[in-house]
Design a protein around this motif. Structure first.
Motif, PDB file in Angstrom:
ATOM      1  N   ARG A 141      23.003  -4.193  22.950  1.00  9.34           N
ATOM      2  CA  ARG A 141      21.945  -4.499  21.983  1.00  9.34           C
ATOM      3  C   ARG A 141      21.600  -3.234  21.206  1.00  9.34           C
ATOM      4  O   ARG A 141      21.341  -2.174  21.795  1.00  9.34           O
ATOM      5  CB  ARG A 141      20.715  -5.022  22.726  1.00  9.34           C
ATOM      6  N   THR A 142      21.604  -3.339  19.910  1.00 10.09           N
ATOM      7  CA  THR A 142      21.320  -2.193  19.045  1.00 10.09           C
ATOM      8  C   THR A 142      20.272  -2.583  18.011  1.00 10.09           C
ATOM      9  O   THR A 142      20.404  -3.618  17.365  1.00 10.09           O
ATOM     10  CB  THR A 142      22.602  -1.742  18.311  1.00 10.09           C
ATOM     11  N   ILE A 143      19.253  -1.762  17.897  1.00  6.85           N
ATOM     12  CA  ILE A 143      18.208  -1.985  16.904  1.00  6.85           C
ATOM     13  C   ILE A 143      18.426  -1.025  15.741  1.00  6.85           C
ATOM     14  O   ILE A 143      18.602   0.179  15.940  1.00  6.85           O
ATOM     15  CB  ILE A 143      16.802  -1.749  17.492  1.00  6.85           C
ATOM     16  N   ASN A 144      18.436  -1.557  14.537  1.00  9.95           N
ATOM     17  CA  ASN A 144      18.561  -0.732  13.348  1.00  9.95           C
ATOM     18  C   ASN A 144      17.410  -1.036  12.401  1.00  9.95           C
ATOM     19  O   ASN A 144      17.132  -2.191  12.093  1.00  9.95           O
ATOM     20  CB  ASN A 144      19.895  -0.992  12.658  1.00  9.95           C
ATOM     21  N   ILE A 145      16.742   0.016  11.967  1.00  9.70           N
ATOM     22  CA  ILE A 145      15.595  -0.102  11.081  1.00  9.70           C
ATOM     23  C   ILE A 145      15.995   0.417   9.706  1.00  9.70           C
ATOM     24  O   ILE A 145      16.587   1.491   9.600  1.00  9.70           O
ATOM     25  CB  ILE A 145      14.399   0.710  11.618  1.00  9.70           C
ATOM     26  N   SER A 146      15.696  -0.341   8.685  1.00  9.40           N
ATOM     27  CA  SER A 146      15.973   0.082   7.311  1.00  9.40           C
ATOM     28  C   SER A 146      14.674   0.105   6.522  1.00  9.40           C
ATOM     29  O   SER A 146      13.853  -0.810   6.618  1.00  9.40           O
ATOM     30  CB  SER A 146      16.967  -0.868   6.637  1.00  9.40           C
ATOM     31  N   VAL A 147      14.514   1.173   5.749  1.00 11.87           N
ATOM     32  CA  VAL A 147      13.322   1.344   4.915  1.00 11.87           C
ATOM     33  C   VAL A 147      13.773   1.745   3.517  1.00 11.87           C
ATOM     34  O   VAL A 147      14.649   2.604   3.370  1.00 11.87           O
ATOM     35  CB  VAL A 147      12.387   2.447   5.472  1.00 11.87           C
ATOM     36  N   SER A 148      13.217   1.128   2.504  1.00 11.00           N
ATOM     37  CA  SER A 148      13.425   1.582   1.140  1.00 11.00           C
ATOM     38  C   SER A 148      12.069   1.937   0.540  1.00 11.00           C
ATOM     39  O   SER A 148      11.143   1.116   0.547  1.00 11.00           O
ATOM     40  CB  SER A 148      14.111   0.510   0.296  1.00 11.00           C
ATOM     41  N   ILE A 149      11.971   3.161   0.051  1.00 13.50           N
ATOM     42  CA  ILE A 149      10.739   3.643  -0.562  1.00 13.50           C
ATOM     43  C   ILE A 149      10.878   3.520  -2.074  1.00 13.50           C
ATOM     44  O   ILE A 149      11.730   4.171  -2.688  1.00 13.50           O
ATOM     45  CB  ILE A 149      10.471   5.104  -0.170  1.00 13.50           C
ATOM     46  N   PHE A 150      10.091   2.670  -2.673  1.00 16.28           N
ATOM     47  CA  PHE A 150      10.157   2.463  -4.121  1.00 16.28           C
ATOM     48  C   PHE A 150       9.534   3.644  -4.855  1.00 16.28           C
ATOM     49  O   PHE A 150       8.523   4.199  -4.424  1.00 16.28           O
ATOM     50  CB  PHE A 150       9.434   1.171  -4.505  1.00 16.28           C
ATOM     51  N   ASP A 151      10.159   4.022  -5.967  1.00 16.95           N
ATOM     52  CA  ASP A 151       9.587   5.060  -6.800  1.00 16.95           C
ATOM     53  C   ASP A 151       9.769   4.698  -8.273  1.00 16.95           C
ATOM     54  O   ASP A 151      10.188   3.577  -8.598  1.00 16.95           O
ATOM     55  CB  ASP A 151      10.156   6.440  -6.465  1.00 16.95           C
ATOM     56  N   ARG A 152       9.461   5.621  -9.124  1.00 16.22           N
ATOM     57  CA  ARG A 152       9.477   5.352 -10.559  1.00 16.22           C
ATOM     58  C   ARG A 152      10.883   5.069 -11.094  1.00 16.22           C
ATOM     59  O   ARG A 152      11.062   4.308 -12.032  1.00 16.22           O
ATOM     60  CB  ARG A 152       8.870   6.556 -11.283  1.00 16.22           C
ATOM     61  N   ALA A 172       0.834  -1.205   0.000  1.00 14.60           N
ATOM     62  CA  ALA A 172       0.000   0.000   0.000  1.00 14.60           C
ATOM     63  C   ALA A 172       0.867   1.252   0.000  1.00 14.60           C
ATOM     64  O   ALA A 172       0.525   2.259  -0.619  1.00 14.60           O
ATOM     65  CB  ALA A 172      -0.928  -0.007   1.212  1.00 14.60           C
ATOM     66  N   ARG A 173       2.017   1.169   0.693  1.00 20.94           N
ATOM     67  CA  ARG A 173       2.927   2.307   0.768  1.00 20.94           C
ATOM     68  C   ARG A 173       4.128   2.149  -0.174  1.00 20.94           C
ATOM     69  O   ARG A 173       4.948   3.045  -0.291  1.00 20.94           O
ATOM     70  CB  ARG A 173       3.440   2.478   2.208  1.00 20.94           C
ATOM     71  N   ASN A 174       4.243   0.974  -0.799  1.00 22.91           N
ATOM     72  CA  ASN A 174       5.361   0.672  -1.694  1.00 22.91           C
ATOM     73  C   ASN A 174       6.706   0.846  -0.994  1.00 22.91           C
ATOM     74  O   ASN A 174       7.601   1.558  -1.466  1.00 22.91           O
ATOM     75  CB  ASN A 174       5.291   1.532  -2.965  1.00 22.91           C
ATOM     76  N   ILE A 175       6.838   0.184   0.155  1.00 21.83           N
ATOM     77  CA  ILE A 175       8.083   0.217   0.903  1.00 21.83           C
ATOM     78  C   ILE A 175       8.510  -1.194   1.287  1.00 21.83           C
ATOM     79  O   ILE A 175       7.671  -2.095   1.477  1.00 21.83           O
ATOM     80  CB  ILE A 175       7.971   1.079   2.181  1.00 21.83           C
ATOM     81  N   LEU A 176       9.804  -1.379   1.378  1.00 23.21           N
ATOM     82  CA  LEU A 176      10.415  -2.601   1.907  1.00 23.21           C
ATOM     83  C   LEU A 176      11.112  -2.203   3.194  1.00 23.21           C
ATOM     84  O   LEU A 176      11.828  -1.196   3.227  1.00 23.21           O
ATOM     85  CB  LEU A 176      11.419  -3.164   0.897  1.00 23.21           C
ATOM     86  N   TYR A 177      10.912  -2.961   4.256  1.00 27.83           N
ATOM     87  CA  TYR A 177      11.540  -2.585   5.525  1.00 27.83           C
ATOM     88  C   TYR A 177      11.823  -3.810   6.381  1.00 27.83           C
ATOM     89  O   TYR A 177      11.274  -4.897   6.179  1.00 27.83           O
ATOM     90  CB  TYR A 177      10.658  -1.599   6.294  1.00 27.83           C
ATOM     91  N   TYR A 178      12.691  -3.603   7.350  1.00 30.43           N
ATOM     92  CA  TYR A 178      13.016  -4.619   8.350  1.00 30.43           C
ATOM     93  C   TYR A 178      13.662  -3.926   9.538  1.00 30.43           C
ATOM     94  O   TYR A 178      14.067  -2.745   9.460  1.00 30.43           O
ATOM     95  CB  TYR A 178      13.964  -5.687   7.790  1.00 30.43           C
ATOM     96  N   ALA A 179      13.780  -4.632  10.639  1.00 30.62           N
ATOM     97  CA  ALA A 179      14.552  -4.173  11.795  1.00 30.62           C
ATOM     98  C   ALA A 179      15.393  -5.344  12.260  1.00 30.62           C
ATOM     99  O   ALA A 179      14.866  -6.438  12.498  1.00 30.62           O
ATOM    100  CB  ALA A 179      13.635  -3.684  12.918  1.00 30.62           C
TER     101      ALA A 179
END
Length: 290
Positions: free
Chosen positions: A173-184, A157-164
């Motif tokens: 302990r370290t949490i890292n969040i990655s997000v990729s926003i797909f576009d044209r 719905a948002r066209n994103i790929l993500y994970y933590a």
């Protein structure tokens, strides 16, 4: 290096073939950075980042470059790999790095629905573990991948790929969040460190949604505006996941996607993340002394 300060620095260094010097300490007493209040939309390469609440700050390009050059030993010509560096976008976010976009072409998400997706993600994960292990050996301190807090997933719905993911850096302990926003044209990567190192998976979702909502693509460049004549990437969503983790993959007969170690040739490919609370103290001290 002061141990307490060292524990406040989170470095995800995924190069397997690049020598790394021990990270420098950011000294509050001699730093000279000028954080800007984030109250108006910021321009990024293919869109804008809008404020998501009060209290956020960012660094202008010169300060941002001076920080990574002086404190982390980057080459100055690598400063451009960071598009924006924002602190406190929301109260839950330490810092958010918007990286320069990838323009390999429109990324098909079809491979994400393939029957062998989890196996391929598993192969990418194993390669990531190996790169973390190699980095640990190079710097002489234990770094360990302790699994996924949020397993890689796509929000169509948002066209994103993500994970933590969960990293153990010298016992922390370290949490890292990655997000990729797909576009044209490809995708826009973001890296996020939450304030709370013990954050729950449900809270990661809130951070991801707020970060993605703050990004607005330029008119005509959203994922939905793809047309048949546009350039198409030679890889799919699994390839983006591999790139987000700093590994690459190729096809092999009978076994699908094989994760391989990525040879990182530029320091700009390293992800250097700084905790907000420490930098806020630094900024406050600079202001008090001015």
């Amino acid at each position: 290096m002061n141990t307490s300060i060292r524990k406040h620095l989170v470095f995800i260094l995924l190069a397997q073939a690049c020598l790394l010097a021990e990270p420098a300490v950011l000294h509050a007493e001699d730093a000279d950075y000028h954080p800007q209040n984030f109250t108006q939309p910021l321009s990024v390469a293919r869109g804008t980042m809008a404020p998501a609440g009060g209290g956020a700050v960012y660094l202008k390009p010169e300060d941002r470059c001076n920080l990574v050059v002086k404190e982390f030993g980057w080459d100055r010509d690598q400063c451009g790999t960071i598009d924006q560096l924002i602190f406190g976008l929301t109260p839950e976010i330490d810092n958010l790095t918007v990286e320069q976009p990838v323009s390999d072409g429109y990324v098909s998400l079809a491979d994400w629905d393939s029957a062998g997706r989890d196996e391929e993600i598993g192969a990418i994960e194993e390669s990531f573990k190996e790169s973390v292990k190699a980095q640990s050996q190079r710097i002489g301190q234990e770094i360990r991948f302790d699994g996924w807090l949020v397993y890689p997933q796509i929000d169509k719905a948002r066209n994103i790929l993500y994970y933590a993911n969960i990293l153990n850096w010298g016992g922390d302990r370290t949490i890292n969040i990655s997000v990729s926003i797909f576009d044209r044209q490809g995708y826009v990567p973001m890296k996020i460190v939450p304030v709370n190192g013990n954050i729950a998976a449900e809270s990661v979702q809130k951070i991801v949604e707020a970060s993605a909502a703050a990004y607005k693509p330029k008119a005509g460049s959203s994922y939905f505006e793809h047309s048949s004549g546009d350039k198409v990437a030679s890889y799919g969503a699994l390839g983006v996941l591999a790139a987000m983790l700093g590994v690459k993959f190729g096809k092999a007969a009978g076994v699908g996607l094989i994760a391989l170690a990525l040879v990182v040739l530029k320091k700009g490919a390293f992800l250097l993340l700084l905790p907000l609370v420490w930098l806020k103290k630094l900024f406050s001290r600079n202001k008090a002394g001015s």
